[in-house]
Design a protein around this motif. Structure first.
Motif, PDB file in Angstrom:
ATOM      1  N   ARG A  96       0.814  -1.217   0.000  1.00 15.18           N
ATOM      2  CA  ARG A  96       0.000   0.000   0.000  1.00 15.18           C
ATOM      3  C   ARG A  96       0.853   1.274   0.000  1.00 15.18           C
ATOM      4  O   ARG A  96       0.443   2.299  -0.522  1.00 15.18           O
ATOM      5  CB  ARG A  96      -0.942   0.004   1.209  1.00 15.18           C
ATOM      6  CG  ARG A  96      -2.008  -1.067   1.128  1.00 15.18           C
ATOM      7  CD  ARG A  96      -2.953  -1.015   2.310  1.00 15.18           C
ATOM      8  NE  ARG A  96      -3.750   0.214   2.317  1.00 15.18           N
ATOM      9  CZ  ARG A  96      -4.629   0.512   3.262  1.00 15.18           C
ATOM     10  NH1 ARG A  96      -4.796  -0.314   4.299  1.00 15.18           N
ATOM     11  NH2 ARG A  96      -5.329   1.624   3.207  1.00 15.18           N
ATOM     12  N   GLY A  97       2.037   1.209   0.543  1.00 14.55           N
ATOM     13  CA  GLY A  97       2.907   2.381   0.578  1.00 14.55           C
ATOM     14  C   GLY A  97       3.754   2.559  -0.666  1.00 14.55           C
ATOM     15  O   GLY A  97       4.496   3.542  -0.768  1.00 14.55           O
ATOM     16  N   ASP A  98       3.657   1.626  -1.608  1.00 14.98           N
ATOM     17  CA  ASP A  98       4.446   1.710  -2.837  1.00 14.98           C
ATOM     18  C   ASP A  98       3.750   2.593  -3.860  1.00 14.98           C
ATOM     19  O   ASP A  98       2.578   2.953  -3.719  1.00 14.98           O
ATOM     20  CB  ASP A  98       4.648   0.320  -3.427  1.00 14.98           C
ATOM     21  CG  ASP A  98       5.459  -0.591  -2.519  1.00 14.98           C
ATOM     22  OD1 ASP A  98       6.194  -0.055  -1.660  1.00 14.98           O
ATOM     23  OD2 ASP A  98       5.341  -1.821  -2.654  1.00 14.98           O
ATOM     24  N   HIS A  99       4.487   2.901  -4.935  1.00 14.65           N
ATOM     25  CA  HIS A  99       3.920   3.685  -6.029  1.00 14.65           C
ATOM     26  C   HIS A  99       4.125   2.947  -7.349  1.00 14.65           C
ATOM     27  O   HIS A  99       5.237   2.519  -7.671  1.00 14.65           O
ATOM     28  CB  HIS A  99       4.557   5.074  -6.111  1.00 14.65           C
ATOM     29  CG  HIS A  99       4.048   6.018  -5.075  1.00 14.65           C
ATOM     30  ND1 HIS A  99       4.516   6.009  -3.773  1.00 14.65           N
ATOM     31  CD2 HIS A  99       3.089   6.977  -5.132  1.00 14.65           C
ATOM     32  CE1 HIS A  99       3.877   6.928  -3.070  1.00 14.65           C
ATOM     33  NE2 HIS A  99       3.012   7.536  -3.872  1.00 14.65           N
ATOM     34  N   ILE A 100       3.036   2.826  -8.089  1.00 13.84           N
ATOM     35  CA  ILE A 100       3.062   2.238  -9.422  1.00 13.84           C
ATOM     36  C   ILE A 100       3.240   3.376 -10.423  1.00 13.84           C
ATOM     37  O   ILE A 100       2.596   4.422 -10.309  1.00 13.84           O
ATOM     38  CB  ILE A 100       1.741   1.493  -9.717  1.00 13.84           C
ATOM     39  CG1 ILE A 100       1.432   0.495  -8.600  1.00 13.84           C
ATOM     40  CG2 ILE A 100       1.802   0.798 -11.067  1.00 13.84           C
ATOM     41  CD1 ILE A 100      -0.038   0.102  -8.543  1.00 13.84           C
ATOM     42  N   ASP A 110      -5.558   5.788 -16.950  1.00 11.18           N
ATOM     43  CA  ASP A 110      -6.852   5.416 -16.372  1.00 11.18           C
ATOM     44  C   ASP A 110      -6.815   4.014 -15.788  1.00 11.18           C
ATOM     45  O   ASP A 110      -7.297   3.770 -14.672  1.00 11.18           O
ATOM     46  CB  ASP A 110      -7.941   5.484 -17.442  1.00 11.18           C
ATOM     47  CG  ASP A 110      -8.403   6.906 -17.719  1.00 11.18           C
ATOM     48  OD1 ASP A 110      -7.863   7.846 -17.110  1.00 11.18           O
ATOM     49  OD2 ASP A 110      -9.311   7.070 -18.553  1.00 11.18           O
ATOM     50  N   LEU A 111      -6.274   3.071 -16.552  1.00 16.24           N
ATOM     51  CA  LEU A 111      -6.213   1.679 -16.116  1.00 16.24           C
ATOM     52  C   LEU A 111      -5.345   1.530 -14.875  1.00 16.24           C
ATOM     53  O   LEU A 111      -5.748   0.900 -13.878  1.00 16.24           O
ATOM     54  CB  LEU A 111      -5.663   0.811 -17.255  1.00 16.24           C
ATOM     55  CG  LEU A 111      -5.319  -0.635 -16.906  1.00 16.24           C
ATOM     56  CD1 LEU A 111      -6.563  -1.422 -16.520  1.00 16.24           C
ATOM     57  CD2 LEU A 111      -4.589  -1.307 -18.084  1.00 16.24           C
ATOM     58  N   THR A 112      -4.154   2.105 -14.910  1.00 19.10           N
ATOM     59  CA  THR A 112      -3.222   1.966 -13.787  1.00 19.10           C
ATOM     60  C   THR A 112      -3.761   2.665 -12.547  1.00 19.10           C
ATOM     61  O   THR A 112      -3.658   2.147 -11.427  1.00 19.10           O
ATOM     62  CB  THR A 112      -1.844   2.540 -14.159  1.00 19.10           C
ATOM     63  OG1 THR A 112      -1.394   1.933 -15.372  1.00 19.10           O
ATOM     64  CG2 THR A 112      -0.834   2.291 -13.055  1.00 19.10           C
ATOM     65  N   GLY A 113      -4.339   3.834 -12.741  1.00 19.52           N
ATOM     66  CA  GLY A 113      -4.902   4.556 -11.604  1.00 19.52           C
ATOM     67  C   GLY A 113      -6.037   3.793 -10.948  1.00 19.52           C
ATOM     68  O   GLY A 113      -6.137   3.753  -9.710  1.00 19.52           O
ATOM     69  N   PHE A 114      -6.901   3.180 -11.752  1.00 24.68           N
ATOM     70  CA  PHE A 114      -8.005   2.402 -11.182  1.00 24.68           C
ATOM     71  C   PHE A 114      -7.474   1.167 -10.465  1.00 24.68           C
ATOM     72  O   PHE A 114      -7.918   0.822  -9.364  1.00 24.68           O
ATOM     73  CB  PHE A 114      -9.003   2.013 -12.267  1.00 24.68           C
ATOM     74  CG  PHE A 114     -10.221   1.307 -11.734  1.00 24.68           C
ATOM     75  CD1 PHE A 114     -10.862   1.747 -10.573  1.00 24.68           C
ATOM     76  CD2 PHE A 114     -10.743   0.196 -12.389  1.00 24.68           C
ATOM     77  CE1 PHE A 114     -11.988   1.098 -10.091  1.00 24.68           C
ATOM     78  CE2 PHE A 114     -11.862  -0.453 -11.908  1.00 24.68           C
ATOM     79  CZ  PHE A 114     -12.490  -0.005 -10.758  1.00 24.68           C
ATOM     80  N   ALA A 115      -6.498   0.502 -11.077  1.00 32.02           N
ATOM     81  CA  ALA A 115      -5.888  -0.645 -10.411  1.00 32.02           C
ATOM     82  C   ALA A 115      -5.281  -0.233  -9.078  1.00 32.02           C
ATOM     83  O   ALA A 115      -5.434  -0.931  -8.064  1.00 32.02           O
ATOM     84  CB  ALA A 115      -4.828  -1.272 -11.320  1.00 32.02           C
ATOM     85  N   ARG A 121      -7.019  -2.088  -1.249  1.00 35.50           N
ATOM     86  CA  ARG A 121      -7.858  -0.958  -0.855  1.00 35.50           C
ATOM     87  C   ARG A 121      -7.184   0.401  -1.063  1.00 35.50           C
ATOM     88  O   ARG A 121      -7.538   1.379  -0.428  1.00 35.50           O
ATOM     89  CB  ARG A 121      -8.340  -1.109   0.597  1.00 35.50           C
ATOM     90  CG  ARG A 121      -9.218  -2.336   0.809  1.00 35.50           C
ATOM     91  CD  ARG A 121      -9.894  -2.300   2.161  1.00 35.50           C
ATOM     92  NE  ARG A 121     -10.789  -3.448   2.309  1.00 35.50           N
ATOM     93  CZ  ARG A 121     -10.433  -4.618   2.847  1.00 35.50           C
ATOM     94  NH1 ARG A 121      -9.199  -4.769   3.304  1.00 35.50           N
ATOM     95  NH2 ARG A 121     -11.290  -5.597   2.946  1.00 35.50           N
ATOM     96  N   GLY A 122      -6.221   0.433  -1.959  1.00 38.70           N
ATOM     97  CA  GLY A 122      -5.647   1.719  -2.335  1.00 38.70           C
ATOM     98  C   GLY A 122      -4.167   1.846  -2.108  1.00 38.70           C
ATOM     99  O   GLY A 122      -3.699   1.773  -0.975  1.00 38.70           O
ATOM    100  N   CYS A 123      -3.409   2.020  -3.185  1.00 35.72           N
ATOM    101  CA  CYS A 123      -1.979   2.308  -3.066  1.00 35.72           C
ATOM    102  C   CYS A 123      -1.649   3.478  -3.976  1.00 35.72           C
ATOM    103  O   CYS A 123      -2.507   3.981  -4.716  1.00 35.72           O
ATOM    104  CB  CYS A 123      -1.134   1.078  -3.402  1.00 35.72           C
ATOM    105  SG  CYS A 123      -1.260   0.530  -5.106  1.00 35.72           S
ATOM    106  N   GLY A 124      -0.414   3.947  -3.925  1.00 37.95           N
ATOM    107  CA  GLY A 124      -0.040   5.144  -4.652  1.00 37.95           C
ATOM    108  C   GLY A 124       0.314   4.879  -6.102  1.00 37.95           C
ATOM    109  O   GLY A 124       0.666   3.763  -6.491  1.00 37.95           O
ATOM    110  N   PHE A 125       0.217   5.925  -6.916  1.00 41.01           N
ATOM    111  CA  PHE A 125       0.711   5.810  -8.293  1.00 41.01           C
ATOM    112  C   PHE A 125       1.192   7.175  -8.779  1.00 41.01           C
ATOM    113  O   PHE A 125       0.813   8.222  -8.232  1.00 41.01           O
ATOM    114  CB  PHE A 125      -0.339   5.202  -9.223  1.00 41.01           C
ATOM    115  CG  PHE A 125      -1.431   6.119  -9.699  1.00 41.01           C
ATOM    116  CD1 PHE A 125      -1.521   6.485 -11.035  1.00 41.01           C
ATOM    117  CD2 PHE A 125      -2.400   6.593  -8.824  1.00 41.01           C
ATOM    118  CE1 PHE A 125      -2.542   7.319 -11.481  1.00 41.01           C
ATOM    119  CE2 PHE A 125      -3.427   7.418  -9.267  1.00 41.01           C
ATOM    120  CZ  PHE A 125      -3.499   7.776 -10.600  1.00 41.01           C
TER     121      PHE A 125
END
Length: 369
Positions: A96-100, A110-115, A121-125
């Protein structure tokens, strides 16, 4: 390097506009890259042109980029594309603390942000937009989504990026048609809320499409400033302010649907034609002058974007096109608000529009121009 702050309570982030940003990824991302392994989602076209630079940049700083490469096009923004992305991210043991990193245009963002919004339950990008359209619009503001059989972007979430790096170098590899599509979203900001910026687009917009770096930097920066202001006021589109960003989209999405979301009409082209139709419909309802509607049409036509619905050569009619609008995300209690104009630079939300009247207007457009 211009830096635009998107001011959201407790979650502000920066949009940086400049050159060489992909070649400087470790420094730009800083502490957001907290582990050696860095997950990056992209598509085949972007990977061909920019994977090497991003890879070398991260390698030189001791990182280990991990790549998921999708086929290009809207097909990746699907249930199957989402499942593939989620399974891959779980295999990469993203926490969860990582960033994609989302390296690509609007589809990948859009795809990466939704993923990212639903992974654990939510991680960074981090958005690394490589198209003009993504740099000025889809990478900023936190709207993420995939498409469904009923229409575009109907399954998604609001999930803000932690950083946006708009590297203008990536625009050099865009096909001319894609660059024009992005410009549609640039001129949109002038038409909906800034007449002075529209004036600039009339005189200098062609330079953006022609590849003039100074014009591109100004266009991207001013567009991002405009969107940042609106997002800060209405992040989740609850007051009607952010809905103004959909100028041209209701008409445009209907045209995209009727043409099968195909290369016959790309998204930016649909938005451009949709803005022409919104201006002409505003004139039909007496909100703006015919001269202002003609001015919008001329500014869009001048850069090679479509400005006449008849040119699509569709076997369709107004009622069929209006039926596509019933799937619009703005539908509320059975009615569909339209973004129309009181003047150039003065968009508003009209909740008193009859789809029957829209259908009749579209029939006239199909026959008259």
């Amino acid at each position: 390097m211009p830096v635009v702050a998107v001011e959201l309570a407790g979650r502000p982030y920066e949009v940086r506009v400049g050159t060489g940003l992909l070649a400087d990824l470790p420094a730009q991302c800083g502490k957001l890259l907290r582990k050696r392994r860095v997950p990056i989602v992209t598509d085949e076209n972007v990977a061909r042109d920019w994977r090497g630079i991003a890879q070398q940049s991260l390698d030189s700083a001791g990182f280990e980029p991990q790549w998921l490469v999708h086929a290009p096009g809207e097909g990746a923004k699907s249930w199957s594309g989402l499942a593939r992305t989620m399974d891959w991210l779980l295999e990469q043991e993203v926490e969860r603390g990582d960033h994609i990193l989302a390296l690509g245009g609007g589809v990948i963002g859009d795809l990466t942000g939704f993923a990212a919004s639903i992974l654990k339950r939510g991680c960074g990008f981090i958005q690394l937009p490589t198209s003009l359209l993504a740099q000025v619009d889809s990478s900023v503001g936190g709207k993420t989504a995939i498409n469904a059989s009923a229409g575009k972007n109907l399954v998604g979430a609001f999930h803000q990026p932690s950083l946006v790096l708009a590297d203008l170098d990536t625009l050099t590899t865009l096909p001319a048609r894609e660059l024009r599509c992005g410009y549609a979203e640039v001129i949109k900001y002038g038409i909906l809320g800034d007449r002075a910026f529209f004036d600039w687009c009339e005189t200098d917009g062609a330079k953006v499409v022609a590849g003039d770096r100074a014009a591109q930097e100004y266009a991207v920066t001013e567009s991002v400033k405009a969107k940042a202001r609106i997002v800060a006021e209405d992040e989740r589109e609850t007051t009607g302010k952010r809905a103004l960003l959909n100028l041209g989209h209701t008409f445009g999405h209907a045209l995209e649907a009727e043409t099968g979301f195909s290369d016959k009409l790309l998204h930016g082209e649909g938005v451009a034609l949709g803005m022409v139709l919104a201006a002409r419909y505003s004139a039909r309802r007496g909100y703006i002058s015919d001269d202002d509607a003609a001015r919008v049409t001329a500014a869009i036509d001048a850069v090679g974007l479509p400005s006449e619905i008849a040119a699509l050569d569709m076997d369709s009619d107004g009622r069929k096109l209006a039926a596509h609008m019933l799937h619009d995300k703005k539908m509320d209690a059975g009615t569909l608000p339209f973004i129309l104009l009181h003047g150039i630079g003065a968009a508003f939300l009209d909740k008193e529009v009859s789809l029957e009247d829209v259908a009749a207007f579209l029939d006239e457009e199909l026959q008259a121009h």
